[in-house]
Scaffold this active site. Structure first.
Site, short mmCIF file in Angstrom:
data_model
loop_
_atom_site.label_atom_id
_atom_site.label_comp_id
_atom_site.label_asym_id
_atom_site.label_seq_id
_atom_site.Cartn_x
_atom_site.Cartn_y
_atom_site.Cartn_z
N ASP A 1 21.01 -14.43 -1.00
CA ASP A 1 20.46 -13.90 -2.30
C ASP A 1 21.29 -12.59 -2.60
O ASP A 1 21.48 -11.91 -1.85
CB ASP A 1 19.00 -13.67 -2.50
N LYS B 1 14.05 -15.97 3.77
CA LYS B 1 14.16 -17.07 3.02
C LYS B 1 15.54 -17.69 3.25
O LYS B 1 15.79 -18.78 2.97
CB LYS B 1 13.80 -16.70 1.47
N PHE C 1 30.45 -9.18 -0.92
CA PHE C 1 28.92 -9.85 -1.07
C PHE C 1 28.65 -11.18 -1.74
O PHE C 1 29.27 -11.21 -2.55
CB PHE C 1 27.97 -8.49 -1.80
N ASP D 1 25.82 -10.13 9.51
CA ASP D 1 26.55 -9.09 8.95
C ASP D 1 26.84 -7.97 10.28
O ASP D 1 27.54 -8.10 10.88
CB ASP D 1 25.93 -8.88 7.82
N ASP E 1 21.36 -17.39 7.63
CA ASP E 1 22.26 -17.54 6.82
C ASP E 1 23.78 -16.88 6.87
O ASP E 1 24.66 -17.55 6.83
CB ASP E 1 21.82 -17.43 5.25
P1 IMP Z 1 22.55 -8.23 9.52
O1 IMP Z 1 21.24 -7.81 9.86
O2 IMP Z 1 23.03 -6.97 8.81
O3 IMP Z 1 23.32 -8.96 10.41
O4 IMP Z 1 22.33 -9.10 8.12
C1 IMP Z 1 21.75 -10.29 8.08
C2 IMP Z 1 21.05 -10.56 6.84
O5 IMP Z 1 21.63 -9.64 5.94
C3 IMP Z 1 20.89 -11.92 6.24
O6 IMP Z 1 19.76 -12.40 6.80
C4 IMP Z 1 21.26 -11.77 4.76
O7 IMP Z 1 19.77 -12.06 4.40
C5 IMP Z 1 21.60 -10.55 4.41
N1 IMP Z 1 23.18 -10.65 4.26
C6 IMP Z 1 24.12 -9.97 4.66
N2 IMP Z 1 25.31 -9.90 4.10
C7 IMP Z 1 24.82 -10.79 2.98
C8 IMP Z 1 25.59 -11.22 1.83
O8 IMP Z 1 26.90 -10.95 1.74
N3 IMP Z 1 24.85 -11.61 1.04
C9 IMP Z 1 23.32 -11.92 0.90
N4 IMP Z 1 22.99 -11.66 2.02
C10 IMP Z 1 23.42 -11.12 2.95
MG MG Z 2 18.74 -12.22 2.55
#
Ligand code: IMP
Ligand code: MG
Length: 182
Positions: A160, A44, A153, A104, A101
């Site tokens: 979210d 979302k 975070f 990470d 969004d």
């Molecule tokens: P990755 O797979 O670790 O790169 O993370 C990507 C997903 O992690 C994004 O789609 C977000 O939903 C979630 N995410 C990562 N860091 C944050 C944060 O600081 N706040 C909220 N959602 C996060």
């Molecule tokens: Mg998320």
């Protein structure tokens, strides 16, 4: 109790986000002139960013959505990316932008990119509103990034914590006391 009380500090104001999204739209417009562009939005979280970004792209674009999940209820990726809703557009031979969004660990973009590449797009690039570069586990970089942010975070503008705070009009750092109480 207002949801704003759970925010330690505002990292990016609505005005800063709006301005940057317009710039990104202009950059993408230049880069994809004359090409068949499909924007794939990761639901979302990316919905809020993507509705603004697509309207800032002055080209005919098709838009599709995917639901991928790896987080569950926590604040770190589980590393196991599952597709819960797939795209319905045919992307073969199309130029694809995958929009999230935030990037990470990089696990979500890596996993979804690999799945999409099997459908033979002409090109595939990634777009993230925020980038926590320090947290990357796989060396992946998004092609278009709105803001590099510190390793904290954050919530708001689609981001979210356990499903809450997406409708905050800004991006803010969540108070750590909020996680402790859940
Ligand atoms: P990755 O797979 O670790 O790169 O993370 C990507 C997903 O992690 C994004 O789609 C977000 O939903 C979630 N995410 C990562 N860091 C944050 C944060 O600081 N706040 C909220 N959602 C996060
Ligand atoms: Mg998320």
């Amino acid at each position: 109790m207002s949801m704003h009380d759970d925010i330690k500090n505002i990292l990016l104001t609505k005005e800063e986000i709006d301005k940057r999204v317009q710039e990104m739209g202009a950059e993408i417009t230049k880069a994809y002139e004359g090409k068949d562009l499909v924007v794939i939005v990761l639901l979302k979280g990316a919905a809020w960013f993507a509705t603004d970004l697509t309207r800032a792209i002055d080209l005919p674009v098709r838009v599709d959505f995917m639901v991928a999940s790896s987080y569950g209820k926590g604040t770190v990726s589980s590393g196991n990316v599952k597709v819960k809703l797939d795209i319905s557009e045919n992307i073969e031979g199309k130029h694809v932008l995958l929009v999230d969004d935030i990037i990470d660990s990089g696990i979500t973009f890596a996993a979804i990119s690999n799945m999409l590449k099997m459908q033979k797009p002409a090109s595939l690039k990634t777009v993230a509103l925020c980038d926590k570069a320090e947290r990357r586990v796989n060396g992946l970089d998004a092609d278009y990034v709105g803001f590099k942010i510190p390793d904290e975070f954050v919530v708001g503008f689609g981001l979210d914590y356990a499903g809450d705070y997406r409708n905050l009009p800004y991006i803010g750092v969540l108070k750590s006391s909020v996680y402790a109480h859940r």
